[in-house]
Structures are given as structure tokens and as C-alpha cells.
Scaffold this motif. Structure first.
Motif, PDB file in Angstrom:
ATOM      1  N   LEU A 195       0.812  -1.214   0.000  1.00 35.96           N
ATOM      2  CA  LEU A 195       0.000   0.000   0.000  1.00 35.96           C
ATOM      3  C   LEU A 195       0.846   1.264   0.000  1.00 35.96           C
ATOM      4  CD1 LEU A 195      -2.892  -0.816   2.538  1.00 35.96           C
ATOM      5  CD2 LEU A 195      -2.872  -1.071   0.057  1.00 35.96           C
ATOM      6  N   GLY A 196       1.966   1.224   0.726  1.00 34.09           N
ATOM      7  CA  GLY A 196       2.783   2.431   0.848  1.00 34.09           C
ATOM      8  C   GLY A 196       2.132   3.444   1.771  1.00 34.09           C
ATOM      9  N   ASP A 197       2.592   4.686   1.700  1.00 36.63           N
ATOM     10  CA  ASP A 197       2.116   5.726   2.613  1.00 36.63           C
ATOM     11  C   ASP A 197       0.827   6.399   2.148  1.00 36.63           C
ATOM     12  OD1 ASP A 197       4.306   5.326   4.285  1.00 36.63           O
ATOM     13  OD2 ASP A 197       5.550   6.740   3.164  1.00 36.63           O
ATOM     14  N   ASP A 198       0.554   6.347   0.865  1.00 38.83           N
ATOM     15  CA  ASP A 198      -0.594   7.054   0.315  1.00 38.83           C
ATOM     16  C   ASP A 198      -1.744   6.080   0.077  1.00 38.83           C
ATOM     17  OD1 ASP A 198      -2.359   8.745  -0.862  1.00 38.83           O
ATOM     18  OD2 ASP A 198      -1.182   9.107  -2.680  1.00 38.83           O
ATOM     19  N   ILE A 199      -2.819   6.257   0.836  1.00 40.70           N
ATOM     20  CA  ILE A 199      -3.957   5.338   0.680  1.00 40.70           C
ATOM     21  C   ILE A 199      -5.099   6.015  -0.082  1.00 40.70           C
ATOM     22  CG2 ILE A 199      -3.410   4.035   2.761  1.00 40.70           C
ATOM     23  CD1 ILE A 199      -5.719   5.548   4.145  1.00 40.70           C
ATOM     24  N   SER A 200      -4.816   7.136  -0.733  1.00 38.80           N
ATOM     25  CA  SER A 200      -5.869   7.855  -1.447  1.00 38.80           C
ATOM     26  C   SER A 200      -6.141   7.259  -2.830  1.00 38.80           C
ATOM     27  CB  SER A 200      -5.497   9.330  -1.590  1.00 38.80           C
ATOM     28  OG  SER A 200      -4.328   9.483  -2.380  1.00 38.80           O
ATOM     29  N   SER A 201      -5.283   6.348  -3.274  1.00 31.40           N
ATOM     30  CA  SER A 201      -5.490   5.767  -4.608  1.00 31.40           C
ATOM     31  C   SER A 201      -5.191   4.270  -4.609  1.00 31.40           C
ATOM     32  CB  SER A 201      -4.612   6.481  -5.641  1.00 31.40           C
ATOM     33  OG  SER A 201      -3.244   6.419  -5.259  1.00 31.40           O
ATOM     34  N   VAL A 202      -5.565   3.598  -3.516  1.00 31.37           N
ATOM     35  CA  VAL A 202      -5.336   2.152  -3.397  1.00 31.37           C
ATOM     36  C   VAL A 202      -6.207   1.420  -4.418  1.00 31.37           C
ATOM     37  CG1 VAL A 202      -5.648   0.142  -1.908  1.00 31.37           C
ATOM     38  CG2 VAL A 202      -4.674   2.249  -0.978  1.00 31.37           C
ATOM     39  N   THR A 203      -5.585   0.483  -5.128  1.00 28.89           N
ATOM     40  CA  THR A 203      -6.313  -0.326  -6.109  1.00 28.89           C
ATOM     41  C   THR A 203      -6.381  -1.774  -5.637  1.00 28.89           C
ATOM     42  OG1 THR A 203      -4.365  -0.983  -7.392  1.00 28.89           O
ATOM     43  CG2 THR A 203      -5.367   1.159  -7.923  1.00 28.89           C
ATOM     44  N   THR A 204      -7.153  -2.566  -6.336  1.00 27.59           N
ATOM     45  CA  THR A 204      -7.240  -3.992  -5.989  1.00 27.59           C
ATOM     46  C   THR A 204      -5.915  -4.700  -6.239  1.00 27.59           C
ATOM     47  OG1 THR A 204      -8.158  -4.450  -8.185  1.00 27.59           O
ATOM     48  CG2 THR A 204      -9.723  -4.117  -6.393  1.00 27.59           C
TER      49      THR A 204
ATOM     50  N   SER B  55     -12.075   9.000   0.755  1.00 29.64           N
ATOM     51  CA  SER B  55     -10.722   9.519   0.516  1.00 29.64           C
ATOM     52  C   SER B  55      -9.960   8.644  -0.468  1.00 29.64           C
ATOM     53  CB  SER B  55      -9.952   9.610   1.836  1.00 29.64           C
ATOM     54  OG  SER B  55      -9.802   8.331   2.421  1.00 29.64           O
ATOM     55  N   ASN B  56     -10.470   7.438  -0.738  1.00 31.03           N
ATOM     56  CA  ASN B  56      -9.861   6.541  -1.716  1.00 31.03           C
ATOM     57  C   ASN B  56     -10.642   6.629  -3.023  1.00 31.03           C
ATOM     58  OD1 ASN B  56      -8.594   4.513  -3.139  1.00 31.03           O
ATOM     59  ND2 ASN B  56      -9.519   2.846  -1.959  1.00 31.03           N
ATOM     60  N   GLU B  57     -10.013   7.108  -4.069  1.00 32.13           N
ATOM     61  CA  GLU B  57     -10.711   7.311  -5.339  1.00 32.13           C
ATOM     62  C   GLU B  57     -11.174   6.011  -5.974  1.00 32.13           C
ATOM     63  OE1 GLU B  57      -6.790   7.656  -8.252  1.00 32.13           O
ATOM     64  OE2 GLU B  57      -7.602   9.451  -7.309  1.00 32.13           O
ATOM     65  N   ASN B  58     -10.613   4.894  -5.525  1.00 29.58           N
ATOM     66  CA  ASN B  58     -11.005   3.584  -6.059  1.00 29.58           C
ATOM     67  C   ASN B  58     -11.907   2.824  -5.077  1.00 29.58           C
ATOM     68  OD1 ASN B  58      -9.274   3.850  -8.429  1.00 29.58           O
ATOM     69  ND2 ASN B  58      -7.583   3.604  -6.988  1.00 29.58           N
ATOM     70  N   MET B  59     -12.636   3.567  -4.285  1.00 33.41           N
ATOM     71  CA  MET B  59     -13.435   2.971  -3.217  1.00 33.41           C
ATOM     72  C   MET B  59     -14.359   1.868  -3.724  1.00 33.41           C
ATOM     73  SD  MET B  59     -16.151   4.758  -0.585  1.00 33.41           S
ATOM     74  CE  MET B  59     -17.284   5.240  -1.902  1.00 33.41           C
TER      75      MET B  59
ATOM     76  N   LEU C 113     -19.923  10.542  -1.506  1.00 32.60           N
ATOM     77  CA  LEU C 113     -18.953  11.494  -0.957  1.00 32.60           C
ATOM     78  C   LEU C 113     -17.627  11.448  -1.706  1.00 32.60           C
ATOM     79  CD1 LEU C 113     -19.573  10.906   2.863  1.00 32.60           C
ATOM     80  CD2 LEU C 113     -20.455  12.764   1.446  1.00 32.60           C
ATOM     81  N   ILE C 114     -17.587  10.773  -2.855  1.00 37.29           N
ATOM     82  CA  ILE C 114     -16.343  10.697  -3.619  1.00 37.29           C
ATOM     83  C   ILE C 114     -16.122  11.987  -4.397  1.00 37.29           C
ATOM     84  CG2 ILE C 114     -16.392   8.186  -3.785  1.00 37.29           C
ATOM     85  CD1 ILE C 114     -17.498   8.472  -6.605  1.00 37.29           C
ATOM     86  N   LYS C 115     -14.924  12.162  -4.864  1.00 41.46           N
ATOM     87  CA  LYS C 115     -14.543  13.377  -5.574  1.00 41.46           C
ATOM     88  C   LYS C 115     -15.472  13.632  -6.765  1.00 41.46           C
ATOM     89  CE  LYS C 115     -10.558  15.657  -7.684  1.00 41.46           C
ATOM     90  NZ  LYS C 115      -9.107  15.556  -7.982  1.00 41.46           N
TER      91      LYS C 115
ATOM     92  N   ASN D 101     -17.473  25.055  -7.360  1.00 40.29           N
ATOM     93  CA  ASN D 101     -18.805  24.708  -7.839  1.00 40.29           C
ATOM     94  C   ASN D 101     -19.638  23.989  -6.787  1.00 40.29           C
ATOM     95  OD1 ASN D 101     -18.421  25.734 -10.514  1.00 40.29           O
ATOM     96  ND2 ASN D 101     -17.138  23.927 -10.935  1.00 40.29           N
ATOM     97  N   GLY D 102     -19.097  23.839  -5.597  1.00 40.42           N
ATOM     98  CA  GLY D 102     -19.822  23.157  -4.529  1.00 40.42           C
ATOM     99  C   GLY D 102     -19.706  21.659  -4.577  1.00 40.42           C
ATOM    100  N   ASN D 103     -18.716  21.145  -5.331  1.00 37.37           N
ATOM    101  CA  ASN D 103     -18.509  19.699  -5.433  1.00 37.37           C
ATOM    102  C   ASN D 103     -17.351  19.265  -4.534  1.00 37.37           C
ATOM    103  OD1 ASN D 103     -20.554  19.437  -7.382  1.00 37.37           O
ATOM    104  ND2 ASN D 103     -19.118  20.008  -9.019  1.00 37.37           N
ATOM    105  N   ILE D 104     -17.388  18.011  -4.133  1.00 36.83           N
ATOM    106  CA  ILE D 104     -16.371  17.471  -3.224  1.00 36.83           C
ATOM    107  C   ILE D 104     -15.044  17.284  -3.950  1.00 36.83           C
ATOM    108  CG2 ILE D 104     -15.734  15.483  -1.803  1.00 36.83           C
ATOM    109  CD1 ILE D 104     -18.768  15.004  -1.402  1.00 36.83           C
ATOM    110  N   VAL D 105     -13.983  17.801  -3.354  1.00 40.41           N
ATOM    111  CA  VAL D 105     -12.624  17.472  -3.789  1.00 40.41           C
ATOM    112  C   VAL D 105     -12.120  16.317  -2.941  1.00 40.41           C
ATOM    113  CG1 VAL D 105     -10.246  18.271  -4.036  1.00 40.41           C
ATOM    114  CG2 VAL D 105     -12.148  19.826  -4.538  1.00 40.41           C
ATOM    115  N   SER D 106     -12.297  16.420  -1.627  1.00 41.68           N
ATOM    116  CA  SER D 106     -11.933  15.335  -0.704  1.00 41.68           C
ATOM    117  C   SER D 106     -12.834  15.401   0.511  1.00 41.68           C
ATOM    118  CB  SER D 106     -10.473  15.437  -0.270  1.00 41.68           C
ATOM    119  OG  SER D 106     -10.176  14.430   0.695  1.00 41.68           O
ATOM    120  N   ALA D 107     -13.526  14.306   0.788  1.00 38.56           N
ATOM    121  CA  ALA D 107     -14.389  14.234   1.965  1.00 38.56           C
ATOM    122  C   ALA D 107     -13.600  13.920   3.220  1.00 38.56           C
ATOM    123  CB  ALA D 107     -15.472  13.184   1.761  1.00 38.56           C
TER     124      ALA D 107
END
Length: 461
Positions: free
Chosen positions: A241-250, A280-284, A314-316, A433-439
Motif C-alpha cells: 500500500l505504501g504511505d498514500d492510501i488515497s489511490s489504493v487499487t485492488t 478519501s480513496n478514489e477507487n473505493m 462522498l467521492i470526488k 462549484n460546490g462539489n467534493i474534492v476530498s471528503a
């Protein structure tokens, strides 16, 4: 004569079919000085609750899946327990001295009194963790060898104990020893304040280094085997996984697919899903589907699905939930729509939250860095109405910048519920625009926040 024989055989078969299968153990007992309403008996494939009466007595018949090791929990205390078909086990204990007073009588008492004695002995031997883990390698090995020898003496002294229990417990004592060895490096580094401490090459036995975790029976029978297996698997997963869990894939979770023990796989999925099935994970969504397909635990699947359904909006890029007419410390009220056209970094906090307050200096620095950019920093307190004056005073006393708001109904505010906020501090980034960048945006103290804001605001590095 032939017909008679056939009739007798048929009768014999019928009688065998009618004989009830014994698949239960009876547990009775009494606990003193406890307000607990239930006792929980469980292992990897079994979970049962036993009601405790007002006078502390309890009794139940448990249809257990197999003879073997379980855990019994009463309140915050727990103890290992061995249950077999046909066991009629009576338990007595005082909650004020749980390990010291637990005692068993009846069928199955021999094995369980041994487990109680072993547990108490281990608790005493490892009570002073600082002293234990500060020992040098040789002294530490000598100490835990003494623990193992003492338990072997207890085990060998049993008479009329179940032979299968004896065999399993002999191996469990080996796993207990391995578990302590496995914890030494981290424990020694912590208690001796040697952050970079590593054990010598030969400290860990080859058998432990090369252990393959594929024994489902051991995973149920030994809490030590379970701890080692869980730790080893997670170490491998986190390396991927490493340190960044914002883009974890299968693909990052391939080690989970390879887990041989179903119960271990379920436990790992249950743990990982708590933060990977997150907006927070774009691949949720793909991670959620991966976990659902690999889990065999229906409770875990149900919890996963509830989490996913709560977070999928709540995704981006999704429209952000709104806060409406929150009290503004500077006067009047403010809604999220009033800030449209700007990025909005929302800090959900409270005056009683220590971690929230520790972020204040970092938040001030971030505000200062981006003060001329198209972004508004909004701190939203979820203090209760009774603490309104405390909020007013803290904002003034700590000279808090940005926009200071108070939510309309603390934890029950719609904005807080819509974002699924269960713990604070929590940080949210919303686009013009009122859209989520990161929840679940980085904290002010995390350098990744500056990187994110610079990227979104298209600032030159």
C-alpha cells in the motif's frame, strides 16, 4: 431367518438415525461485583451471548460447532475457554479480581482451570512490559523460556485431561513463545527509546521466520498464532500500500487474495475496509467489490455495504452536502452556498477535542500561506449548545482565523451526518462549484495538504 436379519438391520439403522447428535455444551455460573448484562463466547466461526441475571447468575446451552478453544468476554475482561460436546461447566469469579478468582467445576473443569492458571501466570510474568522488553536479547529469551517451562509444567501435571486438548495446547505454548519473540523488536525499540533498533540476525528462530499461515485450526485454537498471522499478513499488505492510501487499487491488495485461512482473510478485510472503503480513496467502489467477493463473513459484508452506501456519494466530484445558516462568530449566519465560487476547506472540530486544538498552529500557517488565494478556511464547531460561551471565548482567546461557525445541532447536524463524521478532527475540501474534492482531506499538519491545495489552486510550485 433372512427376513428377520434384514428387519433387525433396518431397525438398527432407524435407531441410529433417531439418536440425537450431541453438539452442545452447558455453561452455568455466577459472577460477583459486575454490572455486565451478558457474557460472550466466541471463536472465528462462532458467537453466542449468554444473559447474566441481576444476581450475577447465568446458564445456557451453547450449540458449539466443534470441541475446541473459544474466548469468553464479560464486560471488558476476557479469558480463554475450552468447550467440548457434553461439557457441563460451572464458572465462578469476582469481576474485581477476574483472572485471580476464575474457577471451574464440572465436566471440562480440568482443561479450563489449567487455562485460567496459565493466563494468570502469563499476566504476572509480562505485567511490567517496560522491564520485560528493555531486557537484552539473551536475557529476554531466557525470561520467556522460563514462562514456557512454567506452563509446560502446569500442562504436564494434569490428570484425566482430554488428549486432544493436551496435544493442541503443547503446540499453543510454542506459538505463545513465538508471539513474544515477534513483539520484541518493536517493544525494545519503544521502551529503550532506540527508534532504529533491529534484532540480531539469529534472534528469530528459522521456524518462525519461515512459518506459513495455512492452519485454520491453529488460528482458532491459539490467540498467539492468530496474532502472529494477522501481524505478518498486514505487514506484507502495508508494504504494497505504501504511505498514500488515497489511490489504493485492488492490485495493491493481491496479498489478501492469497490468504489461505478464511477466518484470517475475514479479519484482515474487516480491518482494512475500515479505512479503504472511504471517500478519501478514489477507487473505493472497486476496493469495496474486491472485499465483498473475498469475504465469507456475513456480518463483515453487511458492515461493508452500509459503509459503502454511506460513502458512495462522498467521492470526488459529487455535490457536497450543505450546511445552512450556521452561526458566524463574527455575527449573523452563513451557509455553504454563500461561499460558492471559492474553494472551501472545512475543519470540523470542538473545544473539548485535544487533537483538534493541536492542529490550530498548523492551520494558521496554512491560512497564512494561502491568504491571497481563492479559498476560504471554515472551522465548524460541533460543541453542544450548553458550551456556546466556551466556543465564543476560545475563538477569541486563541485568535482563530478564517470563518468560525457553530453547527446547528452538534453531532446531529445534518451536514455532520451527511458526511458520516464519527470522529474529529475531520477536514473536507470543496471546490468553487460546490462539489467534493476530498471528503477526508489531509490535516493542516500533514504536508500533503499544501500539495493538494497548490494542485487545486493551480499554483506554481
Amino acid at each position: 431367518m433372512k427376513r428377520l436379519i434384514i428387519a433387525l438391520v433396518a431397525l438398527s439403522i432407524f435407531a441410529c438415525k433417531q439418536e440425537p447428535k450431541v453438539d452442545y455444551a452447558v455453561i452455568t455460573g455466577k459472577i460477583e461485583n459486575s454490572k455486565a448484562k451478558k457474557a460472550i463466547v466466541k471463536n472465528a466461526e462462532f458467537n453466542a451471548e449468554i444473559a447474566i441475571n441481576e444476581d450475577g447468575t447465568f446458564a445456557d446451552t451453547l450449540r458449539i460447532p466443534e470441541n475446541g478453544f473459544y474466548t469468553m468476554s464479560i464486560g471488558r475482561e476476557f479469558t480463554p475457554i475450552h468447550l467440548g460436546f457434553n461439557d457441563i461447566l460451572n464458572i465462578s469469579l469476582d469481576a474485581n479480581k477476574f483472572d485471580e478468582t476464575i474457577n471451574y467445576t464440572g465436566e471440562g473443569a480440568i482443561e479450563n482451570n489449567y487455562l485460567a492458571a496459565k493466563t494468570l501466570s502469563n499476566v504476572k510474568a509480562t505485567a511490567n512490559e517496560a522491564e520485560l522488553y528493555s531486557l537484552g536479547e539473551d536475557d529476554f529469551k531466557s525470561k520467556i523460556s522460563e514462562i514456557k517451562t512454567a506452563n509446560e509444567t502446569l500442562l504436564n501435571g494434569l490428570t484425566n485431561a482430554d488428549e486432544t486438548f493436551i496435544s493442541s495446547e503443547k503446540q499453543n505454548l510454542v506459538y505463545d513463545n513465538y508471539a513474544l519473540l515477534n513483539k520484541y523488536e518493536q517493544g525494545h525499540a519503544y521502551f529503550t527509546k532506540q527508534k532504529d533498533f533491529k534484532v540480531s540476525e539469529n534472534f528469530i528462530p528459522t521456524e518462525l521466520k519461515d512459518m506459513v499461515f495455512d492452519d485454520s485450526k491453529a488460528y482458532k485454537s491459539s490467540s498467539s498464532y492468530k496474532d502472529i498471522a494477522f501481524s505478518k499478513v498486514l505487514t506484507g499488505v502495508f508494504e504494497n500500500l505504501g504511505d498514500d492510501i488515497s489511490s489504493v487499487t485492488t492490485d495493491d491488495l493481491k496479498d489478501v487474495s492469497d490468504i489461505k485461512i478464511p477466518a484470517l482473510k475475514n479479519d484482515v478485510i474487516d480491518y482494512l475496509s475500515s479505512f479503504l472503503v472511504s471517500p478519501s480513496n478514489e477507487n473505493m467502489e472497486s476496493v469495496y467489490n474486491f472485499f465483498i467477493n473475498h469475504s465469507t463473513n456475513e456480518d463483515t459484508k453487511e458492515k461493508l455495504t452500509k459503509t459503502f452506501e454511506k460513502n458512495k456519494n462522498l467521492i470526488k466530484g459529487k455535490p457536497s452536502p450543505q450546511f445552512v445558516n450556521y452561526e458566524n462568530h463574527k455575527g449573523g449566519e452563513l451557509s455553504l452556498t454563500d461561499l460558492k465560487g471559492k474553494y472551501v476547506y472545512v475543519d470540523v472540530w470542538a473545544t473539548w477535542c485535544g487533537p483538534c486544538i493541536r492542529e490550530i498552529p498548523s492551520l494558521k500557517e496554512v491560512e497564512k500561506k494561502f491568504h491571497s488565494e481563492n479559498i476560504e478556511f471554515v472551522s465548524t464547531s460541533i460543541d453542544q449548545a450548553k458550551d456556546h460561551s466556551k466556543w465564543v471565548s476560545m475563538v477569541k482567546d486563541k485568535d482563530l482565523g478564517g470563518v468560525q461557525l457553530m453547527a446547528d445541532n452538534d453531532w446531529s447536524s445534518k451536514f455532520v451526518k451527511d458526511y458520516g463524521i464519527q470522529g474529529i478532527p475531520r477536514f473536507i475540501l470543496i471546490d468553487p462549484n460546490g462539489n467534493i474534492v476530498s471528503a477526508d482531506a489531509p490535516r493542516p499538519s500533514d504536508p500533503k495538504l499544501v500539495e493538494l491545495l497548490e494542485k487545486e489552486l493551480k499554483m506554481q510550485p
